[in-house]
Design a protein around this motif. Structure first.
Motif, PDB file in Angstrom:
ATOM      1  N   ALA A   5     -72.314  63.774 -65.397  1.00 34.03           N
ATOM      2  CA  ALA A   5     -71.820  64.345 -64.141  1.00 34.03           C
ATOM      3  C   ALA A   5     -72.595  63.749 -62.978  1.00 34.03           C
ATOM      4  N   GLU A   6     -71.881  63.468 -61.895  1.00 30.73           N
ATOM      5  CA  GLU A   6     -72.553  63.016 -60.684  1.00 30.73           C
ATOM      6  C   GLU A   6     -73.134  64.238 -59.977  1.00 30.73           C
ATOM      7  N   LEU A   7     -74.439  64.206 -59.771  1.00 29.03           N
ATOM      8  CA  LEU A   7     -75.148  65.337 -59.175  1.00 29.03           C
ATOM      9  C   LEU A   7     -75.486  65.002 -57.727  1.00 29.03           C
ATOM     10  N   GLY A  28     -75.608  64.382 -69.436  1.00 26.57           N
ATOM     11  CA  GLY A  28     -76.594  63.845 -68.498  1.00 26.57           C
ATOM     12  C   GLY A  28     -76.028  63.808 -67.098  1.00 26.57           C
ATOM     13  N   PHE A  29     -76.773  63.149 -66.212  1.00 29.96           N
ATOM     14  CA  PHE A  29     -76.422  63.137 -64.792  1.00 29.96           C
ATOM     15  C   PHE A  29     -76.687  61.769 -64.184  1.00 29.96           C
ATOM     16  N   ASP A  30     -75.919  61.473 -63.151  1.00 31.28           N
ATOM     17  CA  ASP A  30     -76.187  60.319 -62.297  1.00 31.28           C
ATOM     18  C   ASP A  30     -76.400  60.856 -60.891  1.00 31.28           C
ATOM     19  N   VAL A  31     -77.473  60.385 -60.227  1.00 30.32           N
ATOM     20  CA  VAL A  31     -77.817  60.894 -58.900  1.00 30.32           C
ATOM     21  C   VAL A  31     -77.665  59.777 -57.872  1.00 30.32           C
ATOM     22  N   ALA A  47     -84.003  64.167 -59.915  1.00 28.45           N
ATOM     23  CA  ALA A  47     -84.212  63.938 -61.345  1.00 28.45           C
ATOM     24  C   ALA A  47     -85.371  64.778 -61.872  1.00 28.45           C
ATOM     25  N   THR A  48     -86.416  64.920 -61.068  1.00 34.14           N
ATOM     26  CA  THR A  48     -87.551  65.755 -61.466  1.00 34.14           C
ATOM     27  C   THR A  48     -87.101  67.184 -61.699  1.00 34.14           C
ATOM     28  N   LEU A  49     -86.223  67.696 -60.841  1.00 36.94           N
ATOM     29  CA  LEU A  49     -85.722  69.059 -61.003  1.00 36.94           C
ATOM     30  C   LEU A  49     -84.869  69.192 -62.262  1.00 36.94           C
ATOM     31  N   VAL A  60     -80.599  60.834 -67.685  1.00 37.57           N
ATOM     32  CA  VAL A  60     -80.604  60.919 -66.225  1.00 37.57           C
ATOM     33  C   VAL A  60     -80.706  59.514 -65.638  1.00 37.57           C
ATOM     34  N   ILE A  61     -79.681  59.154 -64.865  1.00 38.62           N
ATOM     35  CA  ILE A  61     -79.666  57.870 -64.167  1.00 38.62           C
ATOM     36  C   ILE A  61     -79.833  58.135 -62.680  1.00 38.62           C
ATOM     37  N   ILE A  62     -80.789  57.476 -62.065  1.00 35.49           N
ATOM     38  CA  ILE A  62     -80.912  57.568 -60.613  1.00 35.49           C
ATOM     39  C   ILE A  62     -80.459  56.249 -60.005  1.00 35.49           C
ATOM     40  N   ASN A  63     -79.681  56.333 -58.937  1.00 34.12           N
ATOM     41  CA  ASN A  63     -79.246  55.139 -58.228  1.00 34.12           C
ATOM     42  C   ASN A  63     -80.288  54.764 -57.183  1.00 34.12           C
ATOM     43  N   GLN A  64     -80.426  53.475 -56.928  1.00 27.55           N
ATOM     44  CA  GLN A  64     -81.368  53.011 -55.908  1.00 27.55           C
ATOM     45  C   GLN A  64     -80.726  51.953 -55.031  1.00 27.55           C
TER      46      GLN A  64
END
Length: 225
Positions: A5-7, A28-31, A47-49, A60-64
């Protein structure tokens, strides 16, 4: 098949924690990172939360965005991702609404740096481009790609489903006005449920569901997975 899910970033801590709990059924999630170049909560904080709330079991995937940062930041982010067991998807990003662009690091270089720290790292691929351009993009030694401009199974024919995560954007009655001007294909609620099953049927390893401005649809998916 993993369903991510996109968070979307929230400015209120308690509201964000509640949303994470409500979506715990997802794999999982993508941020996103500062979508459209607007300032927002940092993806690493989000992501920490997720980690504090749901533990280590979720992907958990974080975008940059790379338009805004230099190599030192990419390295610091990689160390942070290592500590929290995160993956990173790099993108150039839209022009920032405040300040100037940095553009010191390419996506290819950022992936190389991040993988050097042992991080699963990826990029973006536009599925509306010519096939030769898509395959050229896939030559980048990324672990995965978020598949943008996904509108049908046809665009995935002959592509490596183990490396591409189709980005399924859902347009509902609630968020229709918000999404009316975006350049990417969207699915209505009924067709979104169908395409999820079809992606599972063709062997997709993971998909990303986004319903900007309508958490209720993600809650609905959450109950069904």
């Amino acid at each position: 098949m993993e369903i991510l899910a996109e968070l979307h970033p929230k400015h209120k801590l308690e509201k964000l924690k509640k949303e994470i709990n409500e979506l715990e059924g997802f794999d999982g999630f993508d941020v996103p990172d500062a979508a459209l170049g607007e300032p927002s909560v940092l993806p690493s904080v989000m992501a920490t939360l997720v980690r504090e709330t749901l533990g280590e079991s979720k992907r958990v995937i974080i975008n940059q965005r790379l338009a805004d940062v230099n190599e030192l930041y990419v390295r610091s982010l990689s160390i942070t991702a290592k500590m929290l067991d995160l993956e990173v998807a790099f993108t150039r990003g839209d022009r920032p609404k405040f300040g100037g662009e940095v553009n010191q690091v390419t996506t290819e270089k950022a992936i190389e740096i991040s993988k050097g720290y042992g991080i699963r790292s990826g990029g973006m691929v536009s599925l509306r481009k010519r096939r030769e351009d898509i395959f050229l993009r896939l030559d980048v030694p990324a672990d995965f790609f978020l598949g943008l401009h996904f509108g049908s199974l046809k665009v995935l024919e002959g592509l490596p489903l183990d490396r591409i995560i189709p980005y399924v954007i859902v347009k509902t009655k609630k968020n229709g006005e918000l999404l009316k001007n975006i350049s990417q294909p969207t699915f209505d609620e009924e067709s979104a449920m169908i395409i999820i099953e079809e992606l599972k049927g063709i062997g997709a390893k993971a998909i990303l569901i986004s319903s900007p401005g309508d958490l209720e649809f993600l809650r609905l998916i959450n109950k069904k997975i």
